[in-house]
Scaffold this active site. Sequence first.
Site, PDB file in Angstrom:
ATOM      1  N   ARG A  67     -37.758  15.596  21.818  1.00 42.30           N
ATOM      2  CA  ARG A  67     -36.403  16.072  22.116  1.00 42.30           C
ATOM      3  C   ARG A  67     -35.784  16.779  20.922  1.00 42.30           C
ATOM      4  NH1 ARG A  67     -34.654  10.111  23.787  1.00 42.30           N
ATOM      5  NH2 ARG A  67     -36.858  10.141  24.355  1.00 42.30           N
ATOM      6  N   LYS A  88     -46.827   4.662  16.147  1.00 43.82           N
ATOM      7  CA  LYS A  88     -47.360   4.107  17.396  1.00 43.82           C
ATOM      8  C   LYS A  88     -48.447   3.093  17.068  1.00 43.82           C
ATOM      9  CE  LYS A  88     -46.814   8.238  20.324  1.00 43.82           C
ATOM     10  NZ  LYS A  88     -45.822   7.737  21.282  1.00 43.82           N
TER      11      LYS A  88
END
Length: 512
Positions: free
Chosen positions: A360, A286
């Site tokens: 996920r 990020k």
Amino acid sequence: MTALTLSTAGAATLRADALVVGVAKGPKGLVVAQGAEAVDKAYDGKLAAVLDALGASGAEGEITKLAAPAGLKVPVVLAVGLGSAPEDDESFDEEVLRRAAGAAARALHGRKKAAFALPLDDASAVTAVAEGALLGAYAFTAYQGGEKKSGNGDKNAGPKQPLAEVALLGAKPRDKEHKAAAERASVVATEVNVARDLVNTPPNDLTPEAFAAVASATAKENGVKVQILDEKALVKGGYGGIMGVGKGSENPPRLVKLSYTHPKAEKTLAFVGKGITYDSGGISLKPAGHNETMKCDMAGAAAVFASVVAVAKLGLRVNVTGWLALAENMPSGSATRPGDVLRMYSGKTVEVLNTDAEGRLVLGDALTKASEDNPDAIVDVATLTGAMVLALGDRTFGVMANDDAFRTSLHEIAEEVGEASWPMPLPEELRKTMDSPTADMANMGVRMGGGLVAGLFLREFVGEGITWAHLDIAGPAFHEGAPYGYTPKGGTGSAVRTLVRLAERTATGDLG
Ligand code: BES
Ligand code: MN
Ligand code: ZN
């Protein structure tokens, strides 16, 4: 933790550091809300006029502090705005009361005891005011006051502590319903605050191992069974999703199972929480500006843990299993690369196109594992996607499900407990955007509707025929703006109240 007492003492006789009253907008100007009659009397019936003169408008959450008159045994009266006064035969909205009590408690940080003389028409108003006050009193101070400890600072240095005691005036300690409402509120608020503490704890201290240890100790104290899979067991068990995310970190992953059982339970719920103790993005790192708050990425696991403990404390007649999928997502020489293929616990292979879509992956494994017990329903909670924050803002979580009625129930339950949520679809056409030329599927699809794509990914790992819902709390889990109502800056404890209410409704067979 702030103590809660119910008091039948009159407002004029109770000793406290402050007395909280409600003020609302009536058809003909300011009105003092019911519950504060004795206080108004101490002002010769002129409390509304005094507040008006001080500029109070009665707007929701507005705080006006005034000196107490001689007739009261408190130094300060604090009036909190309740918005528009309800019609004669109606009561204030529960969430309005919860927020007002929270705003008042926040304004009283640093004082010891506050008495609340807010309108308590029924037991649900007792719950709302008690919850609001206990949630508003929250402060995360564990890492402050270092100067004081070293003896260098002045004597008053150090953070303001939350209220030590909240007394509810007008709630009757001998009334069974009031007592139960207050006890429930106290358990729920305590556990929401536990979830907040976990979210606020910096990631250098709250590693997956540390989180598992805290969960284990607390669960055992409350009669909840605990099983922990460490990295060796995860490798051996074939948890490719959890290991794939966790293997780039010096702090190895954990999968924690918490089992609360009731001897007379007829239903079993499984709660599954995303517990990324820090999300750097991994090799798909990020950029600065997107990682400062990523300690919050375990908020789903915190909510699951806190809810299971709350259910146990309340002794609800339902079995609840909590799954905490804990890992730290870091870039390193041992980290998963974009392009790697992981074999998930279900056996399905996943091509990792973006290591920042890690939630996920850990949840996929945990959902498959949770499905093995064949629960009546599974709810997962996760700070899963930035897309959900773009869609719903930072106060509302998205609800997705493989069952329309269950999704509606969760939305309604959230509303009932004062948590903002919104039902979101799982459009079938988005599923194929996660097709992979190399593996069974990829961990990413199209960007548009990214929150729904993530939901569709999770759906693949839920056992056949099991009712499942997914709460994407990426927006409301961590509050960066100014505090409001009972919501502080930082961890909010999002979804705890919804999960507990779901367990209560399931226990009573009242799922709508
Ligand atoms: N933890 C983030 C999602 C998030 C964003 C939580 C903002 C709280 C606030 C998640 O792991 C993530 O990085 N998601 C990516 C997925 C994408 C790479 C497909 C996202 O939303 O950008
Ligand atoms: Mn991520
Ligand atoms: Zn994440």
